[in-house]
Scaffold this motif. Sequence first.
Motif, PDB file in Angstrom:
ATOM      1  N   GLN A 234      42.979  48.990 -19.850  1.00 49.66           N
ATOM      2  CA  GLN A 234      42.259  48.741 -18.896  1.00 49.66           C
ATOM      3  C   GLN A 234      42.632  48.613 -17.403  1.00 49.66           C
ATOM      4  OE1 GLN A 234      43.742  46.694 -20.978  1.00 49.66           O
ATOM      5  NE2 GLN A 234      43.830  44.735 -20.070  1.00 49.66           N
ATOM      6  N   LYS A 235      41.636  48.862 -16.448  1.00 46.53           N
ATOM      7  CA  LYS A 235      42.044  49.200 -15.173  1.00 46.53           C
ATOM      8  C   LYS A 235      42.557  48.068 -14.357  1.00 46.53           C
ATOM      9  CE  LYS A 235      37.678  47.807 -12.815  1.00 46.53           C
ATOM     10  NZ  LYS A 235      38.180  47.256 -11.516  1.00 46.53           N
ATOM     11  N   GLU A 236      42.511  46.844 -14.702  1.00 48.47           N
ATOM     12  CA  GLU A 236      43.193  45.806 -14.049  1.00 48.47           C
ATOM     13  C   GLU A 236      44.358  45.865 -14.067  1.00 48.47           C
ATOM     14  OE1 GLU A 236      40.729  45.320 -16.319  1.00 48.47           O
ATOM     15  OE2 GLU A 236      38.983  44.989 -15.194  1.00 48.47           O
ATOM     16  N   LYS A 237      45.214  46.295 -15.072  1.00 47.72           N
ATOM     17  CA  LYS A 237      46.677  46.081 -15.399  1.00 47.72           C
ATOM     18  C   LYS A 237      47.308  47.393 -15.487  1.00 47.72           C
ATOM     19  CE  LYS A 237      45.986  41.580 -17.149  1.00 47.72           C
ATOM     20  NZ  LYS A 237      45.535  40.699 -18.517  1.00 47.72           N
ATOM     21  N   ILE A 238      48.245  47.607 -15.434  1.00 45.52           N
ATOM     22  CA  ILE A 238      49.011  48.956 -15.637  1.00 45.52           C
ATOM     23  C   ILE A 238      50.107  48.632 -16.683  1.00 45.52           C
ATOM     24  CG2 ILE A 238      50.563  50.768 -14.619  1.00 45.52           C
ATOM     25  CD1 ILE A 238      48.827  50.232 -11.976  1.00 45.52           C
ATOM     26  N   HIS A 359      52.093  41.845 -12.157  1.00 48.03           N
ATOM     27  CA  HIS A 359      50.794  40.917 -12.428  1.00 48.03           C
ATOM     28  C   HIS A 359      50.265  40.342 -11.264  1.00 48.03           C
ATOM     29  CE1 HIS A 359      51.189  39.550 -16.969  1.00 48.03           C
ATOM     30  NE2 HIS A 359      52.283  40.486 -16.820  1.00 48.03           N
ATOM     31  N   HIS A 360      49.152  40.733 -11.033  1.00 47.12           N
ATOM     32  CA  HIS A 360      48.367  40.546  -9.574  1.00 47.12           C
ATOM     33  C   HIS A 360      48.549  39.176  -9.558  1.00 47.12           C
ATOM     34  CE1 HIS A 360      47.343  44.787  -9.197  1.00 47.12           C
ATOM     35  NE2 HIS A 360      46.743  44.724 -10.279  1.00 47.12           N
ATOM     36  N   GLU A 361      48.424  38.456 -10.308  1.00 48.57           N
ATOM     37  CA  GLU A 361      48.151  36.960 -10.403  1.00 48.57           C
ATOM     38  C   GLU A 361      49.460  36.256 -10.209  1.00 48.57           C
ATOM     39  OE1 GLU A 361      48.216  38.265 -13.113  1.00 48.57           O
ATOM     40  OE2 GLU A 361      49.523  37.232 -14.400  1.00 48.57           O
ATOM     41  N   ALA A 362      50.402  36.705 -10.254  1.00 48.30           N
ATOM     42  CA  ALA A 362      51.737  35.899 -10.396  1.00 48.30           C
ATOM     43  C   ALA A 362      51.893  35.551  -8.927  1.00 48.30           C
ATOM     44  CB  ALA A 362      53.148  37.134 -10.550  1.00 48.30           C
ATOM     45  N   ASP A 363      52.307  34.175  -8.919  1.00 50.48           N
ATOM     46  CA  ASP A 363      52.655  33.529  -7.461  1.00 50.48           C
ATOM     47  C   ASP A 363      54.016  32.701  -7.611  1.00 50.48           C
ATOM     48  OD1 ASP A 363      50.293  34.003  -6.162  1.00 50.48           O
ATOM     49  OD2 ASP A 363      48.989  32.434  -6.989  1.00 50.48           O
ATOM     50  N   ARG A 404      51.236  42.263  -1.575  1.00 49.85           N
ATOM     51  CA  ARG A 404      50.087  42.150  -0.926  1.00 49.85           C
ATOM     52  C   ARG A 404      49.205  43.187  -0.091  1.00 49.85           C
ATOM     53  NH1 ARG A 404      51.558  36.935   2.297  1.00 49.85           N
ATOM     54  NH2 ARG A 404      52.568  36.584   0.259  1.00 49.85           N
ATOM     55  N   ASP A 405      50.271  44.041   0.524  1.00 50.88           N
ATOM     56  CA  ASP A 405      49.810  45.293   1.084  1.00 50.88           C
ATOM     57  C   ASP A 405      48.889  46.159   0.424  1.00 50.88           C
ATOM     58  OD1 ASP A 405      50.967  44.750   3.329  1.00 50.88           O
ATOM     59  OD2 ASP A 405      52.125  46.524   3.558  1.00 50.88           O
ATOM     60  N   ASP A 406      49.246  46.573  -0.805  1.00 48.30           N
ATOM     61  CA  ASP A 406      48.395  47.592  -1.474  1.00 48.30           C
ATOM     62  C   ASP A 406      48.434  47.493  -2.813  1.00 48.30           C
ATOM     63  OD1 ASP A 406      50.940  48.408  -2.310  1.00 48.30           O
ATOM     64  OD2 ASP A 406      51.242  49.654  -0.488  1.00 48.30           O
ATOM     65  N   GLY A 407      48.897  46.157  -3.499  1.00 46.79           N
ATOM     66  CA  GLY A 407      49.064  45.977  -4.843  1.00 46.79           C
ATOM     67  C   GLY A 407      50.009  46.924  -5.552  1.00 46.79           C
TER      68      GLY A 407
ATOM     69  N   GLU B 442      40.734  43.755 -23.040  1.00 45.64           N
ATOM     70  CA  GLU B 442      42.299  43.554 -23.021  1.00 45.64           C
ATOM     71  C   GLU B 442      42.759  44.430 -24.165  1.00 45.64           C
ATOM     72  OE1 GLU B 442      44.624  41.431 -21.409  1.00 45.64           O
ATOM     73  OE2 GLU B 442      45.820  42.840 -22.185  1.00 45.64           O
ATOM     74  N   ASN B 443      43.299  45.899 -23.694  1.00 44.06           N
ATOM     75  CA  ASN B 443      44.191  46.523 -24.674  1.00 44.06           C
ATOM     76  C   ASN B 443      45.324  46.937 -24.419  1.00 44.06           C
ATOM     77  OD1 ASN B 443      41.984  47.252 -26.690  1.00 44.06           O
ATOM     78  ND2 ASN B 443      40.611  47.692 -25.004  1.00 44.06           N
TER      79      ASN B 443
END
Lengths: 480, 568
Positions: A234-238, A359-363, A404-407, B442-443
């Motif tokens: 899926q697109k949100e994660k690589i 992980h975009h959500e990692a803080d 944060r600049d470009d993900g 989620e895949n």
Amino acid sequence: MKKSLYLLVAVLALSACHSRSTSVFDYQSDCPIYPDYFDVTVPANIAPLNFSYLCEGADKAVTTFTCGDMTVTIKGADVRWKMSRWKKMLQAAKGGEIRVSSPIIGRDWSIHVSEDDIDYGLNYRLIEPGYEVYSRMGIYERDLSTFKESCILGNDQFYGCVNCHEHNMGNPDQINLHIRGPHGCSVIQNGDDVAIYNTMTDSTISFCAFCYWHPTSKYLAYSTNKSQQGFHLQKEKILEVNEADSDVQIYNFETGCLMGKESVKSTEWQETYPSFSPDGRTLYFTRIPARKGAGSVTTLKYNLCKVSFDPETGEIGDEVTVLIDAEAEGKSIAFPRPSYDGRYIMYTLADYGLFPGWHHEADLWLLDLRTGETRPIDEVNSADSETFHNWSTNSRWFVFGSRRDDGLFTRPYIAHIDGNDNVGRPFMVPQKDPRHYYNDLFMSYNLPEFVTGPYTLDSRKVAKMINVGKKRNFGFESQN
Amino acid sequence: MKVKGKYILAGASLLYTVAAFLFFMLAYSAHVHFQEQFQLFLFTGSYFKEVVSAPGGFADWLGRFLTQFSWWAAAGAAINALILLAVQQLCWKLSERKTPLCYVLSFVPSILCFGFLCDENAILGGAVALLIVLAAVLGVRLIGSEKLRSAATLVLVPVLYFLAGPLVAVFAVLSMKGGKPWLRIATAAVLAACLIVPGAFSLIPTTRFLYGLHYFRYPNIVPKLLWFAAAAAVIFVVVGWFRFKNLKHGASAFLGAVCFVALAVGGVYFIKSSSDFSDESIMAYDWMARNADWDGIYAAAVKEAPMSPMQAAYLNLAMAEKGILADKMFDFYQKGLGGLLPELQKDHFSALPTGEAYYNLGLANFAQRFYFEEQEAIPDNQLSIRCCKRIADCFIVNDEYAAAAKYVEMLRHTLVYHKWAKTLDTESEEYSRLRSMRVDGENFISVNHPYSEIFRLAFESNPENRLMFDYMMAILMLEKNLDGIVASFQRVEHSPVPKYYQQAVLLFLVNKMKSLEMCPDWVTRENAGQMVEFYKAYADKKDQKYMQKHFGKTLWYYMVYRNLEENQ
């Protein structure tokens, strides 16, 4: 003939021209300057905070810096300081602030100058944020008071991947470097002794990877990891890095052996990311129940744990205490780093997994060891990932990588924390021409850490050792 | 030399240039295109500074500048041909013996350079460096004053080293003529210093400075033909310094003509042996795929059956794009999964078809990974204009605009994608189509996931993705998973049912029911009849040659006989 030559010269000259962009796909930022230096807190020995305006009519910008009686005005879209002027103003503002006025963006702001000094420089790996194949990379050092960057060790010098690196409390004479590939080994410089090691033993699952020096320099805590990469559709994660297995061991310089014990090297658990407390009597690490090949990656929730360690005898404790039960919150902890004053542990919190860089959500989160309270460091976190942080030796500054600049590309940021838990706005590590430097750089800053002085590693000698491959072997001692 | 003779010699050069142009333009155009994609020439000051800061950097930069025109085969071919002409002409100008025979021999360095340019990993900057140093020798010779000439020689050795790299040795040797002994010693000393000192102050191994940092794509390989060309140029010019008994003009002309013919024949043989036409064919497929010329790929395959897994992968993608994969797949020799989605190798070329397939299938993450890895694997660490473009495409398809902007911004400074980047429409037909093919939910795919599982997940996540279905089915067929094919082929509607699904059903019936009584009515008579024949031949234990001849283009043959064939 002459005309043709002139034409060729003109074409070539145009080839080397640089223009300010005007595309519909221009960098879109909420911030009218790059880097965002609004209201940041900096040390008095930092290199000039040069920046560029991104707004319309930037060429006509006039920026005025004021501190007491001193005023410096810089005209143009690119604010470039003369080093001597900057140093002078910074020293004058120590413990106070520099007021910045720029009518073109219709706002004034401050640069807070802390009284707390920062270490000499940063040490980091520059690498393209890739997957399995690697191109040029190296361990670099940056003098924070100037713009000088030097390569400590690059993979131009041998065929392989320069991997995890770690100094002992920023000491440039003590470094551990992990090399992967055909010339795989660990380079350990401990004072005058520099050697390369085969860190794999019959009793460990792989080569040593993540490491942390014991403050006495007598020990090195290592994780051994059976890592593998996986990919999301899926697109949100690589990308995801997960582990089939992992353990923590402690290397004893005196005996030349890794020491393992059930508490940190268990078949029931996967332990990783070890770090010592500043008094050297506690070993922190993260762990999950052993996966045994089952379950989705989203179920990987690492908790923060600790176990006692006796530096005199090298004895690892039996009882593991869970410091933060992240699993109960549906989260996962990575990269715990205790501050050298013993007050905090900073860590990365993500939804799952052990490699939060993707992980975009990692803080970043902060555990106050005096109160046991933990909180997100909202002052520095962004919508994208923040991770791979390290403390300055006075525990007043921390450096971390942010996308944060470009993900995609990790950039180094430094933030201040005072004795009262107040965290200042972070600033991106300054560059002479930061806009073009960071824009043109297709590499990530990986594992930035502070160093107290210039490196002393003899790069050529080490490269030769790596190429020759004559390694010392780690032994193994079980404490069970 | 008489005017007529001059015209004859000029004609020889013209003939050579035209031949070189036609060779690169018509016979070797895919190689010309191939060069363009493994660099990212930017019209920016910072790029210029970065490239020229290394020894030989200016020649490298100039070479990259010229290489970007290889997007157009004619331009690339013309540039190559003109460089070869320039090398020959410079050698001739530097020769002190102006005889027809010498003119013919002046082609030798250029022909060696020609051979160098035939190598897919040759960097044009190497040839440009040779040009620069030869031109510099000529330039110094034009200086009248001996003192000035001596001074220029000494100054130019380090300057040229910086501009053109270690080929400056050509300049140093050829500039020694007529100089006093001290000048020769000084020139040699400066040359030695230039070749050794940079290595002493750099982390890069000294040997790499000695044979050129950017003359060849693989930094650890000495570009032999380039150095042979340089050595030939030096020998050719130096031999001319010595006095030989002059041949009579007529004899020289005759000998020249004979040599010209011999050189032409030898040159053709040499260029032929320096060329790789099997790679040219693969690169041609790659170029067509880069330009989404699916009809072109299919037509090329019909004309000459593809032999390599890369070609097979591009052909399968082309057939899937044309919607004929399930009808035509086994008309061509299939190479298993490696001929559909070649595995990622640690090189800069072999997995491009897989990246292209993933991109066109709407698996942007996977495509991005492959293009990123391919770019990382480029041996001289350059970025690739093609990979950067695709990585930007992938980010745009995934709505990751900030990351895309970084690549798009860079591509705005390129020759080929400048216009695209300036007028980029993120809602274009292509991006919209690929977004509609995206996988949601989620895949997670571990590295050990089998292809069939990946494609099943992807298809189930987006059943509208017909291309994904075709690939899923192709994988099942290549994996010889008969049950899987029969269970899956009706998950989308067919009208009519493609040939190889029919064949799968027939084989399934024969295997399980031992009869064709249950044969569905959508199975064509032709397929059913062929199945009967196949079964009969199989039962009669006909040899494999017979089976291949009569049933080589059927799914049955692939499923039953392919392993046997590979084992033989």
